[in-house]
Design a protein around this motif. Sequence first.
Motif, PDB file in Angstrom:
ATOM      1  N   VAL A 213       0.838  -1.414   0.003  1.00  0.00           N
ATOM      2  CA  VAL A 213      -0.018   0.024  -0.063  1.00  0.00           C
ATOM      3  C   VAL A 213       0.938   1.270  -0.018  1.00  0.00           C
ATOM      4  CG1 VAL A 213      -1.919   1.452   1.370  1.00  0.00           C
ATOM      5  CG2 VAL A 213      -1.870  -1.237   1.212  1.00  0.00           C
ATOM      6  N   PHE A 214       0.452   2.292  -0.695  1.00  0.00           N
ATOM      7  CA  PHE A 214       1.371   3.482  -0.831  1.00  0.00           C
ATOM      8  C   PHE A 214       0.118   4.938  -0.544  1.00  0.00           C
ATOM      9  CE2 PHE A 214      -0.349   3.551  -5.107  1.00  0.00           C
ATOM     10  CZ  PHE A 214      -0.684   4.924  -5.381  1.00  0.00           C
ATOM     11  N   ALA A 215       0.630   5.955  -0.099  1.00  0.00           N
ATOM     12  CA  ALA A 215      -0.175   7.231   0.211  1.00  0.00           C
ATOM     13  C   ALA A 215       0.685   8.057   0.219  1.00  0.00           C
ATOM     14  CB  ALA A 215      -0.762   7.074   1.485  1.00  0.00           C
ATOM     15  N   MET A 216       0.502   8.947  -1.046  1.00  0.00           N
ATOM     16  CA  MET A 216       1.154  10.519  -1.153  1.00  0.00           C
ATOM     17  C   MET A 216       0.058  11.470  -1.017  1.00  0.00           C
ATOM     18  SD  MET A 216       3.521  10.445  -4.620  1.00  0.00           S
ATOM     19  CE  MET A 216       4.683   9.027  -4.749  1.00  0.00           C
ATOM     20  N   PRO A 217       0.042  12.432   0.143  1.00  0.00           N
ATOM     21  CA  PRO A 217      -0.864  13.348   0.395  1.00  0.00           C
ATOM     22  C   PRO A 217      -0.404  14.547  -0.099  1.00  0.00           C
ATOM     23  CG  PRO A 217       0.519  13.148   2.251  1.00  0.00           C
ATOM     24  CD  PRO A 217       1.033  11.884   1.262  1.00  0.00           C
ATOM     25  N   ASN A 218      -1.416  15.580  -0.465  1.00  0.00           N
ATOM     26  CA  ASN A 218      -1.198  16.992  -1.074  1.00  0.00           C
ATOM     27  C   ASN A 218      -0.395  17.012  -2.357  1.00  0.00           C
ATOM     28  OD1 ASN A 218      -2.796  17.774   1.363  1.00  0.00           O
ATOM     29  ND2 ASN A 218      -0.974  17.875   2.467  1.00  0.00           N
ATOM     30  N   LEU A 219      -0.748  16.067  -3.309  1.00  0.00           N
ATOM     31  CA  LEU A 219      -0.202  16.074  -4.783  1.00  0.00           C
ATOM     32  C   LEU A 219      -0.986  16.729  -5.477  1.00  0.00           C
ATOM     33  CD1 LEU A 219       2.482  15.299  -6.229  1.00  0.00           C
ATOM     34  CD2 LEU A 219       0.963  13.002  -6.758  1.00  0.00           C
ATOM     35  N   PRO A 220      -0.583  17.909  -6.478  1.00  0.00           N
ATOM     36  CA  PRO A 220      -1.624  18.419  -7.414  1.00  0.00           C
ATOM     37  C   PRO A 220      -2.276  17.524  -8.290  1.00  0.00           C
ATOM     38  CG  PRO A 220       0.726  19.773  -7.256  1.00  0.00           C
ATOM     39  CD  PRO A 220       0.779  18.431  -6.425  1.00  0.00           C
ATOM     40  N   LYS A 221      -3.387  17.558  -8.262  1.00  0.00           N
ATOM     41  CA  LYS A 221      -4.234  16.735  -9.325  1.00  0.00           C
ATOM     42  C   LYS A 221      -3.626  16.715 -10.791  1.00  0.00           C
ATOM     43  CE  LYS A 221      -8.919  15.078 -10.190  1.00  0.00           C
ATOM     44  NZ  LYS A 221     -10.535  15.252  -9.813  1.00  0.00           N
ATOM     45  N   ASP A 222      -3.299  15.601 -11.196  1.00  0.00           N
ATOM     46  CA  ASP A 222      -2.626  15.282 -12.600  1.00  0.00           C
ATOM     47  C   ASP A 222      -2.108  14.048 -12.691  1.00  0.00           C
ATOM     48  OD1 ASP A 222      -1.982  16.236 -15.122  1.00  0.00           O
ATOM     49  OD2 ASP A 222      -0.578  17.932 -14.690  1.00  0.00           O
ATOM     50  N   LYS A 223      -1.618  13.774 -13.867  1.00  0.00           N
ATOM     51  CA  LYS A 223      -1.167  12.423 -14.224  1.00  0.00           C
ATOM     52  C   LYS A 223       0.328  12.781 -14.363  1.00  0.00           C
ATOM     53  CE  LYS A 223      -4.737  10.285 -17.071  1.00  0.00           C
ATOM     54  NZ  LYS A 223      -5.060   9.632 -18.274  1.00  0.00           N
ATOM     55  N   TYR A 224       1.158  11.595 -13.693  1.00  0.00           N
ATOM     56  CA  TYR A 224       2.356  11.734 -13.603  1.00  0.00           C
ATOM     57  C   TYR A 224       3.306  10.466 -13.838  1.00  0.00           C
ATOM     58  CZ  TYR A 224       1.262  15.611 -10.726  1.00  0.00           C
ATOM     59  OH  TYR A 224       0.787  17.095 -10.320  1.00  0.00           O
ATOM     60  N   ASP A 225       4.641  10.621 -14.258  1.00  0.00           N
ATOM     61  CA  ASP A 225       5.367   9.334 -14.417  1.00  0.00           C
ATOM     62  C   ASP A 225       5.919   8.830 -13.099  1.00  0.00           C
ATOM     63  OD1 ASP A 225       4.684   8.886 -17.344  1.00  0.00           O
ATOM     64  OD2 ASP A 225       6.439  10.493 -17.721  1.00  0.00           O
ATOM     65  N   GLY A 226       5.503   8.008 -12.539  1.00  0.00           N
ATOM     66  CA  GLY A 226       5.870   7.307 -11.081  1.00  0.00           C
ATOM     67  C   GLY A 226       7.097   6.313 -11.594  1.00  0.00           C
ATOM     68  N   PHE A 227       8.032   6.303 -10.114  1.00  0.00           N
ATOM     69  CA  PHE A 227       9.003   5.373 -10.268  1.00  0.00           C
ATOM     70  C   PHE A 227       9.234   4.453  -8.972  1.00  0.00           C
ATOM     71  CE2 PHE A 227       9.903   8.224 -13.891  1.00  0.00           C
ATOM     72  CZ  PHE A 227      10.200   7.391 -14.803  1.00  0.00           C
ATOM     73  N   LEU A 228       9.830   3.184  -8.988  1.00  0.00           N
ATOM     74  CA  LEU A 228       9.618   2.602  -8.035  1.00  0.00           C
ATOM     75  C   LEU A 228      11.643   2.674  -7.575  1.00  0.00           C
ATOM     76  CD1 LEU A 228       7.153  -0.200  -7.939  1.00  0.00           C
ATOM     77  CD2 LEU A 228       7.398   1.410  -6.235  1.00  0.00           C
ATOM     78  N   LEU A 229      11.826   2.843  -6.478  1.00  0.00           N
ATOM     79  CA  LEU A 229      13.375   2.755  -6.281  1.00  0.00           C
ATOM     80  C   LEU A 229      13.342   1.221  -4.916  1.00  0.00           C
ATOM     81  CD1 LEU A 229      16.286   3.471  -5.885  1.00  0.00           C
ATOM     82  CD2 LEU A 229      15.700   5.193  -3.924  1.00  0.00           C
ATOM     83  N   SER A 230      14.103   0.460  -5.277  1.00  0.00           N
ATOM     84  CA  SER A 230      14.327  -0.509  -4.475  1.00  0.00           C
ATOM     85  C   SER A 230      15.644  -0.414  -3.691  1.00  0.00           C
ATOM     86  CB  SER A 230      14.411  -1.967  -5.032  1.00  0.00           C
ATOM     87  OG  SER A 230      15.424  -2.099  -6.139  1.00  0.00           O
ATOM     88  N   LEU A 231      15.750  -0.518  -2.269  1.00  0.00           N
ATOM     89  CA  LEU A 231      16.838  -0.323  -1.424  1.00  0.00           C
ATOM     90  C   LEU A 231      16.987  -1.528  -0.481  1.00  0.00           C
ATOM     91  CD1 LEU A 231      16.666   3.577  -0.556  1.00  0.00           C
ATOM     92  CD2 LEU A 231      18.167   2.388  -2.300  1.00  0.00           C
ATOM     93  N   PRO A 232      18.004  -2.001  -0.267  1.00  0.00           N
ATOM     94  CA  PRO A 232      18.228  -2.908   0.601  1.00  0.00           C
ATOM     95  C   PRO A 232      18.080  -2.470   2.182  1.00  0.00           C
ATOM     96  CG  PRO A 232      20.248  -2.150   0.050  1.00  0.00           C
ATOM     97  CD  PRO A 232      19.545  -1.398  -0.760  1.00  0.00           C
ATOM     98  N   ARG A 233      17.249  -3.224   2.819  1.00  0.00           N
ATOM     99  CA  ARG A 233      17.264  -3.012   4.193  1.00  0.00           C
ATOM    100  C   ARG A 233      18.396  -3.025   5.059  1.00  0.00           C
ATOM    101  NH1 ARG A 233      11.743  -7.007   4.876  1.00  0.00           N
ATOM    102  NH2 ARG A 233      10.384  -5.566   3.365  1.00  0.00           N
TER     103      ARG A 233
END
Length: 271
Positions: free
Chosen positions: A206-226
């Motif tokens: 699950v993800f949540a990004m509050p307070n983002l201007p309403k529009d379409k965006y190119d999103g990306f995923l970054l994977s980091l080692p714990r």
Amino acid sequence: MCDARNKKFRMPLKWKTALCGLVVVMAFTHCDLQMAGTSVGTGNPTEIEVAFKNDSGAVPITGDLSVYASTQIPVEGYAPAPLLKVNVNGMTQASLNVKAFQSLPDSLWPKGSKNGSNFMFNVVVTGDSQGVILKGFTWRKAEGDFVLRDEDQKPPGNGATAVIKGQLAPLVAFQGIVDTSNFSLLLDYYLFIYGTGYKAKVERGVFAMPNLPKDKYDGFLLSLPRKENQISGVDSASVYSLTTSLDAGTSNLTRGEVHERVLLPDSLRSN
């Protein structure tokens, strides 16, 4: 017999007139070509003023105007803070000038945001209930000016202030589910938008990004080692694209292909 070599040729008057006209046309054409090949009269501004507007006209906002490098990753350990920030208190516009950019060390700019002495950046406006993300600007350090986007109108003269329309949109929450079937249990995943401050850690899909201007965006995923799962000799991480755009109506996201590899933050590198 008549010898043509001994006769003096006289050009008719109408030929002389036509020839003079041709010379004048060629001279002006040569001048135009010279001007087209120079930087004189480009109209590139040394200051950008962002005017806050919506469908009703000018809108005062209370918040800030921030500058991010175009490929800046806002995840902790990389560069979550803006390069520049201008506080806005009940104003209908805010400005950026070359002098403020000159104070920034080159080392703050990611490699993908630099091309020689040209530095690419985005402008993010965040008010209490409205905002906008404006992408595609360039600061030319060597020339001391800005290059605007194709849709922006250049000012009438060099060194003038360019007024950019910041069409505000409501700030909304972007939230939903990410398909974790191809995730590694040894890694943490962060959803983010390049060149902004917007990011969210994916928690149990699950993800949540509050307070983002309403529009379409190119999103990306970054994977980091714990931290407890660091692997010796590994010094880079993968950034993945998404198979769909990120917008307020998207509730399910799927990881796509590898977009790039980035160095790990020092805190996650194992000796």
